[in-house]
Design an enzyme around this catalytic site. Structure first.
Site, mmCIF file in Angstrom:
data_model
loop_
_atom_site.group_PDB
_atom_site.id
_atom_site.type_symbol
_atom_site.label_atom_id
_atom_site.label_comp_id
_atom_site.label_asym_id
_atom_site.label_seq_id
_atom_site.Cartn_x
_atom_site.Cartn_y
_atom_site.Cartn_z
ATOM 1 N N GLN A 1 0.850 -1.194 0.000
ATOM 2 C CA GLN A 1 0.000 0.000 0.000
ATOM 3 C C GLN A 1 0.881 1.237 0.000
ATOM 4 O O GLN A 1 1.879 1.305 0.713
ATOM 5 C CB GLN A 1 -0.928 0.025 1.218
ATOM 6 C CG GLN A 1 -1.841 1.262 1.249
ATOM 7 C CD GLN A 1 -2.856 1.200 2.371
ATOM 8 O OE1 GLN A 1 -2.861 0.276 3.175
ATOM 9 N NE2 GLN A 1 -3.733 2.193 2.417
ATOM 10 N N LYS B 1 -4.501 -3.693 -8.789
ATOM 11 C CA LYS B 1 -4.081 -2.374 -8.337
ATOM 12 C C LYS B 1 -5.317 -1.509 -8.160
ATOM 13 O O LYS B 1 -6.130 -1.369 -9.082
ATOM 14 C CB LYS B 1 -3.128 -1.736 -9.355
ATOM 15 C CG LYS B 1 -1.795 -2.437 -9.464
ATOM 16 C CD LYS B 1 -0.915 -1.802 -10.527
ATOM 17 C CE LYS B 1 -0.514 -0.411 -10.121
ATOM 18 N NZ LYS B 1 0.488 0.154 -11.071
ATOM 19 N N ASP C 1 8.699 7.505 -15.008
ATOM 20 C CA ASP C 1 8.936 7.172 -13.595
ATOM 21 C C ASP C 1 9.634 5.814 -13.475
ATOM 22 O O ASP C 1 9.141 4.905 -12.792
ATOM 23 C CB ASP C 1 7.618 7.167 -12.821
ATOM 24 C CG ASP C 1 7.840 7.168 -11.305
ATOM 25 O OD1 ASP C 1 8.925 7.612 -10.863
ATOM 26 O OD2 ASP C 1 6.948 6.717 -10.565
#
Length: 470
Positions: A183, A208, A307
Site C-alpha cells: 500500500q 491495483k 517514472d
C-alpha cells in the site's frame, strides 16, 4: 445660484452610477433606460434611486466628463443616437484598474475573464480585471495529460478493502481479494483470484486499486491505447525479440469511489530482490537491455513512462528471465498525432515521479520526452551498481534538480562521484554521455544503445537469454 441649478439638473444612473442630465431618457454610458415620472424628472424619482454620488472632490472632473459624453451622444438637436457611445469607466473602476496595474508585473500569466454578474458600479459590458491571486490562476496542464484528471485538488486517502471482498470488472467477471501485498499513498496492491477458481495458477493475478480520478486513470489510459496484447505481440515479432516486458491488463473496473486494474502475476519487484544490495555490472546491463526494448516500444506509440525505478520493474525468474516495466501512472503522450510537443517549463506539475531518478525535464515541469526516460534509466543503472548518486540523500526537490543539471553538463564528474576509487564502467559511461547530448525532441538510436550495452554484457559472459543473477 447658477451652480445650484446645474446640480439640480443632474441625477444618477441606477445601473452604472454615471451622472445624468434630468432630461436624459437613456444613460449614455451603459445605454440603460432611465426610469422617470410623467414630467420626465421629479425629486421623488431622484431620491428613490440608489445614491452613487461621488465625493465632492471628484465632482468637477465628473461634470466635464458627463458634458463631453452628452455632446457625443446627441445629434445636436437634443435627440440620442441609436448606437451606443463608448463606455466610460466609473470612479470605482479606475481605482480598481490602478490597483491591478500596481500589483501585476509584465510577465504575469494570462488572466481569465470574470463571468460573474456586474456590480452596480461596473459597466454590464466591460468588467474590471482584478489582480490574480494564487487561487484564481489557471492550472497549467500538460498538452497530453490524461483527460479528466483532477489537477490541483487533494484526493481522499485510500482505505483498504477487506480480504475476501469481491469486485466485478467491466466484463462481469468477479474477482476475490485474497491478500494485501502493498500500500502506498496513491495505490493499494492485492493478490486476487477469479471467483470459483481452485488451482494456484488460476489465482496468480494482482489487482491495483486507486482513486477513481487519480494517477491510475493515466495508467488505464496508456494500457488501453498503447499496450493492447495484439499490438505488443506484433511488435515483438517484427523486431525479432524473444520477449517484451509490457504488462497485459486482463481486467479493469470501478467501485463506488475507486478504479482498479488487474494483471497476471509478474513475479517480484526489483526493489524487493535487491534488498538494499548492489547489483553486479552484468545484471545491470542485462536489465538495461530489456528495459530499452520496452522504452523503444512505448516511445514508438507516442508515450513516455516518466517514472523508471526499481519499484516499477518486475522480474519473473525462470529459464528465460522475464523483465517487466510497470507503473504507468505518470505516462504521458510526448508526440500526439505524430507532432512532438514544444519544450515549455511549467506546463505540468514539476518534480513528478521518484525524486532520485526523474529527469531534469520532469524537475522543470516540462512534458517528459524520450530523452527523459533514457536519463532516468541511466540514473537507475548508476544507483543499482554503485549504491549512491550525488543527490541520493537530499530531499529538497529544487536542490536535487540543481545537482542533476550541474552533473548533466559534466558526466565525467558524475561518474567519478558514483564510482569513487573503483574502475568506471565504460558501458555505463558511454551510455550516460550519449544520453546527455540528446536534444529535447531528438529521436534516440535505441539499436545503437542496446548494441553497446549488449556487447559489454557479452564481454562479461552474460546474455539477455540467460537467467539473471543477483
Amino acid at each position: 445660484m447658477e451652480g445650484a441649478l446645474e446640480r439640480k439638473s443632474f441625477r444618477f444612473c441606477p445601473q452604472c452610477g454615471s451622472k445624468l442630465k434630468s432630461t436624459f431618457k437613456f444613460c449614455p454610458s451603459c445605454g440603460e433606460k432611465i426610469p422617470c415620472g410623467a414630467d420626465g424628472s421629479t425629486s421623488e424619482d431622484i431620491s428613490s434611486l440608489p445614491n452613487f454620488s461621488p465625493p465632492k472632490g471628484d465632482e468637477p472632473n465628473r461634470t466635464n466628463q458627463a458634458s463631453s459624453i452628452c455632446h457625443e451622444a446627441t445629434d445636436g438637436h437634443g435627440s440620442l443616437h441609436l448606437a451606443r457611445p463608448f463606455l466610460r469607466k466609473t470612479r470605482n473602476s479606475l481605482r480598481q484598474d490602478r490597483e491591478a496595474k500596481s500589483s501585476v508585473t509584465e510577465d504575469s500569466p494570462p488572466r481569465t475573464e470574470d463571468n460573474s454578474m456586474p456590480s452596480p458600479t461596473q459597466s454590464p459590458l466591460k468588467r474590471v480585471k482584478k489582480a490574480p491571486t494564487p487561487e484564481s490562476l489557471p492550472i497549467l496542464k500538460s498538452p497530453r495529460s490524461g483527460r479528466g484528471l483532477i489537477k490541483g485538488k487533494k484526493l481522499p486517502p485510500l482505505e483498504r478493502l477487506e480480504e475476501g471482498e469481491e469486485l466485478m470488472d467491466t466484463t462481469g467477471r468477479k474477482w476475490t481479494l485474497v491478500k494485501l501485498l502493498s500500500q502506498s499513498v496513491v495505490e493499494i496492491v492485492y493478490e486476487v483470484a477469479i471467483k470459483g477458481s481452485r488451482s494456484s495458477k488460476e489465482s496468480a493475478f494482482i489487482l491495483k486499486l486507486g482513486s477513481e480520478r487519480g494517477t491510475i486513470y493515466k495508467e488505464q489510459n496508456f494500457l488501453q491505447r498503447a499496450a493492447k496484447p495484439l499490438s505488443v505481440a506484433k511488435w515483438t515479432k517484427q523486431h525479432e525479440l524473444d520477449f517484451l516486458g509490457i504488462p497485459s491488463c486482463v481486467g479493469f473496473g470501478l467501485t463506488d469511489s475507486y478504479r482498479f486494474l488487474i494483471f497476471p502475476c509478474m513475479g517480484h519487484s526489483l526493489e524487493s530482490l535487491m534488498n538494499d544490495k548492489l547489483l553486479p555490472e552484468k545484471t545491470v546491463l542485462h536489465l538495461a537491455c530489456r528495459i530499452l526494448d520496452v522504452l523503444y516500444y512505448i516511445h514508438s506509440n507516442e508515450y513516455v513512462h516518466a517514472d523508471i525505478n526499481a519499484d516499477n520493474i518486475y522480474i519473473r525468474m525462470g529459464q528465460n528471465t522475464e523483465v517487466y516495466l510497470v507503473g504507468y501512472h505518470h505516462a504521458s503522450r510526448y508526440c500526439p498525432s505524430g507532432r512532438h510537443v514544444s519544450y515549455r517549463q511549467g506546463s505540468q506539475e514539476p518534480h513528478e515521479g521518484s525524486l532520485e531518478f526523474i529527469s531534469v525535464d520532469c524537475h522543470q515541469g516540462a512534458v517528459p520526452s524520450r530523452r527523459s526516460d533514457l536519463q532516468s534509466l541511466g540514473y537507475c543503472m548508476l544507483r543499482w551498481h554503485t549504491g549512491a548518486l550525488p543527490w541520493s540523500a537530499i530531499v529538497d526537490p529544487d536542490q536535487v534538480a540543481n545537482l542533476k543539471e550541474r552533473y548533466l553538463d559534466d558526466i565525467p564528474a558524475l561518474l567519478s562521484h558514483c564510482f569513487g576509487r573503483n574502475k568506471i564502467s565504460g558501458a555505463l559511461g558511454s551510455y550516460m554521455k550519449t544520453v546527455a547530448e540528446l536534444q529535447y525532441a531528438e529521436q534516440p538510436d535505441y539499436a545503437e544503445l542496446k548494441t553497446r550495452l549488449g556487447m559489454a554484457l557479452s564481454n562479461l559472459g552474460g546474455s539477455v537469454q540467460k537467467p539473471l543473477s543477483f
